[in-house]
Design an enzyme around this catalytic site. Sequence first.
Site, PDB file in Angstrom:
ATOM      1  N   CYS A  15      44.115  44.814  45.339  1.00 52.38           N
ATOM      2  CA  CYS A  15      43.610  45.597  46.446  1.00 52.38           C
ATOM      3  C   CYS A  15      43.920  46.942  46.356  1.00 52.38           C
ATOM      4  O   CYS A  15      44.691  47.436  45.171  1.00 52.38           O
ATOM      5  CB  CYS A  15      44.209  45.010  47.776  1.00 52.38           C
ATOM      6  N   ARG A  21      46.486  42.865  51.687  1.00 46.01           N
ATOM      7  CA  ARG A  21      45.629  41.817  51.380  1.00 46.01           C
ATOM      8  C   ARG A  21      46.133  41.017  49.896  1.00 46.01           C
ATOM      9  O   ARG A  21      46.049  39.839  49.882  1.00 46.01           O
ATOM     10  CB  ARG A  21      44.299  42.132  50.923  1.00 46.01           C
ATOM     11  N   ASP A 121      40.405  45.640  55.037  1.00 48.17           N
ATOM     12  CA  ASP A 121      41.942  46.132  55.089  1.00 48.17           C
ATOM     13  C   ASP A 121      42.381  45.940  56.367  1.00 48.17           C
ATOM     14  O   ASP A 121      42.119  46.668  57.231  1.00 48.17           O
ATOM     15  CB  ASP A 121      41.962  47.456  54.575  1.00 48.17           C
TER      16      ASP A 121
END
Length: 153
Positions: A15, A21, A121
């Site tokens: 990410c 994440r 996100d």
Amino acid sequence: MTDNKKEKFNIIFVCTGNTCRSPMAEFLFKDYLRQKKRSGDFSVQSAGLEAAKGDKITPQAVEALSVMGIKHNPERKAKVFTVQMSLDGDLIVCMTDEHAERVGSDNAISFVDLIGRPISDPYGYSTQAYLMCAAQMQTGFDRILEIADQKLK
């Protein structure tokens, strides 16, 4: 070490900052593999394309993983995605198509490829947003395992 020892298949989740994440995906996928009794076949890690070395996993990610009963390291520090990782990753699973493009590896895929949409996100949002993010990621895990098994053949 013997020549007969098979190396583990290396999966890397990617990410942006490696504080939300991708570390959640790493811990969640490790748990998924444990449940499938496949942990011994894989090495699972995560990194961020713009990670600040030493940043910790967010409190909301820790809380979400705890609520889900997922084994994790609440002191986990962010790792920067490196060129070596792009070479070593047998499968690099990115949260968005943009991440996959930036990784620049033929072994990179995104959650868009897996579940038809990117993983948004959750940074700066509530634990509930992190739980939703985790649930979205989990919907792609069977497909990740299928792809890995195809590559292992």
